[in-house]
Design a protein around this motif. Structure first.
Motif, PDB file in Angstrom:
ATOM      1  N   ARG A   1      59.557  12.692   9.660  1.00  0.00           N
ATOM      2  CA  ARG A   1      58.699  12.537   8.485  1.00  0.00           C
ATOM      3  C   ARG A   1      57.722  13.704   8.348  1.00  0.00           C
ATOM      4  O   ARG A   1      57.535  14.258   7.260  1.00  0.00           O
ATOM      5  N   GLU A   2      57.074  14.078   9.432  1.00  0.00           N
ATOM      6  CA  GLU A   2      56.052  15.118   9.361  1.00  0.00           C
ATOM      7  C   GLU A   2      56.639  16.481   9.014  1.00  0.00           C
ATOM      8  O   GLU A   2      56.045  17.247   8.267  1.00  0.00           O
ATOM      9  N   SER A   3      57.797  16.787   9.563  1.00  0.00           N
ATOM     10  CA  SER A   3      58.414  18.095   9.315  1.00  0.00           C
ATOM     11  C   SER A   3      59.284  18.113   8.072  1.00  0.00           C
ATOM     12  O   SER A   3      59.732  19.178   7.650  1.00  0.00           O
ATOM     13  N   GLN A   4      59.539  16.924   7.488  1.00  0.00           N
ATOM     14  CA  GLN A   4      60.427  16.813   6.329  1.00  0.00           C
ATOM     15  C   GLN A   4      61.765  17.503   6.611  1.00  0.00           C
ATOM     16  O   GLN A   4      62.235  18.379   5.884  1.00  0.00           O
TER      17      GLN A   4
ATOM     18  N   PRO B   1      64.748  25.895  14.360  1.00  0.00           N
ATOM     19  CA  PRO B   1      63.765  25.170  15.182  1.00  0.00           C
ATOM     20  C   PRO B   1      64.005  23.669  15.145  1.00  0.00           C
ATOM     21  O   PRO B   1      64.532  23.127  14.173  1.00  0.00           O
ATOM     22  N   ARG B   2      63.624  23.003  16.230  1.00  0.00           N
ATOM     23  CA  ARG B   2      63.714  21.549  16.323  1.00  0.00           C
ATOM     24  C   ARG B   2      62.342  20.955  16.018  1.00  0.00           C
ATOM     25  O   ARG B   2      61.340  21.408  16.555  1.00  0.00           O
ATOM     26  N   PRO B   3      62.267  19.904  15.193  1.00  0.00           N
ATOM     27  CA  PRO B   3      60.963  19.312  14.886  1.00  0.00           C
ATOM     28  C   PRO B   3      60.416  18.418  15.986  1.00  0.00           C
ATOM     29  O   PRO B   3      59.230  18.077  15.967  1.00  0.00           O
ATOM     30  N   TYR B   4      61.256  18.011  16.936  1.00  0.00           N
ATOM     31  CA  TYR B   4      60.827  17.144  18.037  1.00  0.00           C
ATOM     32  C   TYR B   4      60.840  17.975  19.307  1.00  0.00           C
ATOM     33  O   TYR B   4      61.855  18.591  19.658  1.00  0.00           O
ATOM     34  N   PHE B   5      59.714  18.010  20.041  1.00  0.00           N
ATOM     35  CA  PHE B   5      59.555  18.975  21.118  1.00  0.00           C
ATOM     36  C   PHE B   5      60.486  18.739  22.310  1.00  0.00           C
ATOM     37  O   PHE B   5      61.249  19.623  22.680  1.00  0.00           O
ATOM     38  N   PRO B   6      60.479  17.559  22.968  1.00  0.00           N
ATOM     39  CA  PRO B   6      61.358  17.402  24.143  1.00  0.00           C
ATOM     40  C   PRO B   6      62.836  17.379  23.735  1.00  0.00           C
ATOM     41  O   PRO B   6      63.190  16.919  22.654  1.00  0.00           O
TER      42      PRO B   6
END
Length: 585
Positions: free
Chosen positions: A469-472, A440-445
């Motif tokens: 940072r949020e997804s580490q 999975p990618r932590p950044y949507f677009p």
């Protein structure tokens, strides 16, 4: 001549003389009492007379096999694979959890195949192999249309044009939804243009075009072009033998029913996954909000009337100039030409983002028209030799500059193998468009042209650093990143290879007693290595001894070591993989 519906001119099928003059000569020749052994070339000629499209299609298949492993990676290919993977994950909702600005039919159809194949670094080569039947079927249908509407020479010429035009042949070798889009569109045209007219043919054409619509929204200008071409053909048809309006209305009803069937099925599947609203946002509103070609928009719009005039002006009076008995076939030719011309005009003049793959449904009918125009005008021997030299040069360029044994996919295969080796399923990897496929990618677009243009205009916030940072996230491929994200990666990640970075720090310590304080943005398990890649003995982090893997929270830490030097604090799974690679080397 076949019987026709009352009020509608029959479609004349090509005669044997049009299709296979060599075959007639073979059938008319008397058989000797003892047939001499046929020479190989004579056998080839006999096969060619019986199956006039076999040799050109075999040639195209050979080109496709050659380009399968010899074509360079296009970043759209892993992106499509990543979206297909999302459809295999029950825990993910496509469009809501995984960004996709395409409509989903292609990805839905390919999901079972990817699930059966499993995680593997060479997945792209297998994915390209799946495109072979689609590419071959597209060219075969193109040749069939040419054979029935013009004859064998036009059909063969169209295949040669498609083989020679690299914008078609190279893109057709890639794994992308446009392969299904192009096939569905030419199949819909073939259903409309070939055979005796029946209402179900309109339904079949609508079904194919509905599949195209659920594969790519770029079908909308194609459908508009078909409607304009149908209106022009009806208007050009002499009133005294024009098919009655009831026939056209019946065809329209069947066509619309066929078109809506795949639309309803696909929207039902998306609704069942809870992604219908997100699909509208990603696949429709996102694309409509992109103004990538603002500088050229007005120029392209200004050229629209000229391009439309160039399409319709040569077709004026095309039906009135032929005898009544040949008018049905001529109407199909006019419909094909007008559809191709208007579609090319709308795609090139209106669509916001122009790419090579936009040509996949446009080039087959244009190749037929070019071959028909060439065949209709007598050419000198010098002109024919010049055309042959151009086609040969184009084919030679494709063969020589796309050698299968050069293995242009090796870099991506090694990269994906490294990602799969150091990460586990479910661990995020930040790349531009989904190159990690199974992660999975932590950044949507996705960071493609449309997204980067919106970020540059301020329509979309630059949330890459916040997402890391949020997804580490420990693994990144910093391609197409924003300047802020690139600076963050350089400060908090280390390169395993130029295109693969993992969380960690390079620390130069001059005073072992005092040590060095450093910020850690991505928490997790880390290992401390010296300049030779060995585990460091006797080191301390925050006054705690470092033995093997050490768990660190985000924040500031202090490292103390036995002696001065350069050290690497590296994410533990990547450190183990890196040490193993050094040992093997």
């Amino acid at each position: 001549m076949t019987a026709a519906r009352p009020g509608m001119a029959p479609l004349e099928h090509p005669t044997q003389q049009d299709i296979a003059p060599a075959a007639l000569a073979v059938e008319a020749a008397p058989l000797p009492l003892e047939a001499a052994p046929a020479r190989p070339w004579a056998r080839v000629q006999a096969w060619d007379a019986r199956w006039p499209l076999l040799l050109p299609l075999l040639g195209y298949l050979g080109l496709r096999l050659w380009l399968l492993a010899g074509t360079k990676l296009n970043s759209d290919e892993p992106q499509h694979l990543h979206v297909v993977w999302a459809w295999t994950q029950q825990a993910l909702v496509p469009y809501r959890d995984v960004f996709d600005n395409h409509v989903p039919l292609f990805h839905i159809l390919l999901a079972p195949w990817l699930r059966a194949l499993g995680e593997r670094a060479d997945v792209l080569l297998w994915a390209r192999a799946l495109m072979l039947p689609l590419a071959l079927a597209s060219v075969a249908l193109t040749a069939w249309v040419g054979l029935r509407l013009w004859g064998r020479q036009v059909a063969r010429g169209a295949v040669l044009v498609l083989m020679a035009v690299s914008a078609y042949s190279l893109v057709a070798a890639e794994f992308r939804a446009d392969a299904l889009w192009g096939l569905a569109w030419i199949a819909g045209l073939a259903a409309l243009l070939l055979g005796r007219w029946r209402p179900w043919r309109a339904g079949l054409a609508g079904l194919c075009m509905g599949i195209a619509l659920m594969t790519s929204l770029k079908t909308v200008p194609l459908l508009l072009a078909l409607g304009a071409a149908a209106a022009w053909t009806w208007w050009q048809w002499p009133a005294q033998d024009r098919p009655p309006a009831a026939v056209w209305r019946q065809a329209a009803r069947w066509w619309l029913a066929g078109l809506l069937l795949p639309v309803a099925v696909v929207l039902g599947i998306v609704y069942q996954r809870g992604a219908l609203g997100a699909m509208v946002e990603d696949a429709l509103l996102f694309n409509l909000g992109a103004h990538v070609h603002e500088q050229g928009t007005w120029l392209r719009l200004a050229l629209l009337p000229l391009l439309l005039a160039a399409t319709f002006w040569p077709l004026r009076g095309a039906l009135a100039r032929v005898p009544v008995q040949a008018r049905a076939r001529q109407a199909r030719r006019v419909l094909l030409a007008a559809t191709a011309g208007v579609a090319a005009t709308l795609i090139l003049g209106v669509w916001p983002l122009l790419t090579r793959q936009d040509l996949l449904p446009l080039l087959p009918p244009l190749a037929l028209l070019l071959a028909a125009w060439w065949h209709a005008h007598p050419r000198s021997g010098r002109q024919r030799w010049l055309l042959g030299a151009l086609i040969t040069t184009a084919l030679a360029w494709q063969l020589l500059f796309h050698l299968p044994w050069s293995d242009p996919l090796r870099g991506y295969r090694d990269w994906l193998g490294a990602v799969l080796a150091i990460t586990r399923p479910g661990e995020p990897v930040l790349d531009a468009k989904g190159a990690a496929v199974y992660r999975p990618r932590p950044y949507f677009p996705v960071l493609e042209t449309l997204t980067r243009a919106r970020i540059a205009r301020g329509d979309l916030p630059d949330g890459l650093v916040a997402a890391l940072r949020e997804s580490q996230t420990h693994v990144v491929a910093p391609h197409r990143f924003t300047p802020a994200a690139e600076a963050f990666v350089r400060s908090h990640y280390l390169p395993l290879r130029p295109d693969l970075w993992v969380s960690g720090h390079e620390l130069d310590i001059a005073d072992p007693a005092q040590g060095l304080a450093f910020p850690l943005a991505i928490g997790g398990g880390y290992r401390l290595l010296d300049a030779e890649g060995r585990e460091v003995q006797g080191a301390r982090i925050d006054a705690q001894p470092v033995t093997g893997e050490v768990l660190l929270e985000p924040g500031r830490h202090r490292l103390q070591v036995p002696q001065a030097g350069r050290y690497w604090l590296l994410w533990a799974p990547a450190a183990g993989w890196w040490q193993a690679q050094r040992t093997q080397a």
